[in-house]
Scaffold this motif. Sequence first.
Motif, PDB file in Angstrom:
ATOM      1  N   LYS A 102      -8.314   1.873   9.045  1.00 15.53           N
ATOM      2  CA  LYS A 102      -7.832   3.206   9.375  1.00 15.53           C
ATOM      3  C   LYS A 102      -6.560   3.051  10.215  1.00 15.53           C
ATOM      4  CE  LYS A 102      -9.060   7.528  11.469  1.00 15.53           C
ATOM      5  NZ  LYS A 102      -9.913   8.237  12.385  1.00 15.53           N
ATOM      6  N   LEU A 156      -4.227   4.771   5.932  1.00 13.39           N
ATOM      7  CA  LEU A 156      -4.699   3.388   6.015  1.00 13.39           C
ATOM      8  C   LEU A 156      -3.557   2.401   6.227  1.00 13.39           C
ATOM      9  CD1 LEU A 156      -7.069   3.436   2.920  1.00 13.39           C
ATOM     10  CD2 LEU A 156      -7.761   3.557   5.310  1.00 13.39           C
ATOM     11  N   PHE A 175     -12.610   6.228   2.696  1.00 19.67           N
ATOM     12  CA  PHE A 175     -11.256   5.772   3.019  1.00 19.67           C
ATOM     13  C   PHE A 175     -10.191   6.511   2.209  1.00 19.67           C
ATOM     14  CE2 PHE A 175     -13.638   2.355   4.858  1.00 19.67           C
ATOM     15  CZ  PHE A 175     -12.903   2.054   5.989  1.00 19.67           C
ATOM     16  N   ALA A 176     -10.588   7.173   1.120  1.00 19.84           N
ATOM     17  CA  ALA A 176      -9.623   7.898   0.291  1.00 19.84           C
ATOM     18  C   ALA A 176      -9.078   9.128   1.001  1.00 19.84           C
ATOM     19  CB  ALA A 176     -10.273   8.298  -1.028  1.00 19.84           C
ATOM     20  N   LYS A 177      -9.708   9.517   2.079  1.00 21.78           N
ATOM     21  CA  LYS A 177      -9.322  10.745   2.766  1.00 21.78           C
ATOM     22  C   LYS A 177      -8.610  10.504   4.095  1.00 21.78           C
ATOM     23  CE  LYS A 177     -13.312  12.907   0.600  1.00 21.78           C
ATOM     24  NZ  LYS A 177     -13.354  11.939  -0.435  1.00 21.78           N
ATOM     25  N   HIS A 185      -2.906   5.649  -1.483  1.00 21.46           N
ATOM     26  CA  HIS A 185      -4.179   4.934  -1.559  1.00 21.46           C
ATOM     27  C   HIS A 185      -4.222   4.001  -2.762  1.00 21.46           C
ATOM     28  CE1 HIS A 185      -5.232   8.145   1.288  1.00 21.46           C
ATOM     29  NE2 HIS A 185      -5.900   7.155   1.839  1.00 21.46           N
ATOM     30  N   ASP A 241     -11.685   7.637  -5.328  1.00 24.14           N
ATOM     31  CA  ASP A 241     -11.614   8.976  -4.731  1.00 24.14           C
ATOM     32  C   ASP A 241     -12.869   9.332  -3.951  1.00 24.14           C
ATOM     33  OD1 ASP A 241      -9.081   9.435  -5.710  1.00 24.14           O
ATOM     34  OD2 ASP A 241      -9.809  10.401  -7.549  1.00 24.14           O
ATOM     35  N   LEU A 252       0.852  -1.185   0.000  1.00 23.83           N
ATOM     36  CA  LEU A 252       0.000   0.000   0.000  1.00 23.83           C
ATOM     37  C   LEU A 252       0.886   1.233   0.000  1.00 23.83           C
ATOM     38  CD1 LEU A 252      -2.878   1.180   0.220  1.00 23.83           C
ATOM     39  CD2 LEU A 252      -2.624   1.058   2.697  1.00 23.83           C
ATOM     40  N   SER A 263     -14.559   7.328  -2.047  1.00 23.32           N
ATOM     41  CA  SER A 263     -14.669   6.503  -0.843  1.00 23.32           C
ATOM     42  C   SER A 263     -14.254   7.308   0.384  1.00 23.32           C
ATOM     43  CB  SER A 263     -13.755   5.286  -0.959  1.00 23.32           C
ATOM     44  OG  SER A 263     -13.611   4.634   0.282  1.00 23.32           O
ATOM     45  N   PHE A 295      -8.628  -2.996   4.157  1.00 22.20           N
ATOM     46  CA  PHE A 295      -8.025  -1.736   4.577  1.00 22.20           C
ATOM     47  C   PHE A 295      -8.589  -1.361   5.930  1.00 22.20           C
ATOM     48  CE2 PHE A 295      -8.360  -1.751  -0.020  1.00 22.20           C
ATOM     49  CZ  PHE A 295      -7.065  -1.468  -0.406  1.00 22.20           C
ATOM     50  N   ARG A 306      -6.656   0.811  -6.822  1.00 24.73           N
ATOM     51  CA  ARG A 306      -6.620   2.154  -6.244  1.00 24.73           C
ATOM     52  C   ARG A 306      -7.955   2.387  -5.538  1.00 24.73           C
ATOM     53  NH1 ARG A 306      -3.442   6.375  -7.161  1.00 24.73           N
ATOM     54  NH2 ARG A 306      -2.563   5.471  -9.047  1.00 24.73           N
ATOM     55  N   ILE A 307      -7.888   2.889  -4.307  1.00 23.21           N
ATOM     56  CA  ILE A 307      -9.112   3.194  -3.575  1.00 23.21           C
ATOM     57  C   ILE A 307      -9.821   4.336  -4.300  1.00 23.21           C
ATOM     58  CG2 ILE A 307     -10.044   4.072  -1.392  1.00 23.21           C
ATOM     59  CD1 ILE A 307      -7.725   2.606  -0.017  1.00 23.21           C
TER      60      ILE A 307
END
Length: 177
Positions: A175, A162, A157-159, A105, A153, A102, A155, A173, A150-151
Amino acid sequence: MKTRLIAVSFLWLALAGCAQLVGLTGYSVSEADVQARLNKQLKHWSQDMSQEIGVNTDITQLKVTLSDEQARFDIRGEAALSQLLKNIPLSVAISVQGKPALEGHAIYLRNLKVLSAKADVMGYSGRLGPDSAMFSSWLTRYLDNHPIYRIPDDSPFAKMPLTMTVSKGKITFHKAN
């Protein structure tokens, strides 16, 4: 009464926010999701490989297997060897394994190893010799620059930062703490 209504509204919003955070405890991607994403790229893989190694190549099949912090790709395709202005069809089957990493992202496949490389040409079936090293070198360079997943954008989780684990059939994935 108005103060009580504001307090209840605030409490309601706080509880709703907590409920959303509970839903963000993990995000998984299945083997099938990774494979579907990569299958969309097979034509590009074929074109890039043909240009890179100078042999007309058509990658027709890719099978992805995820397990124990590893990813295995079983790749099948066709190549056309030119011999005195005549194309000779060659069927190839190559299996590679690597460690998903990883980075930001996106997931890249690192530490690539060729597990097997076989060819069938005009009735002969056997191991690929120097061609498997050439293919492995191309695939390593390609995967160094192109993520296998690729996660999205959009999602949640993209922010956030991870961590990732790879287990049988999926990538999960979490946090980061």
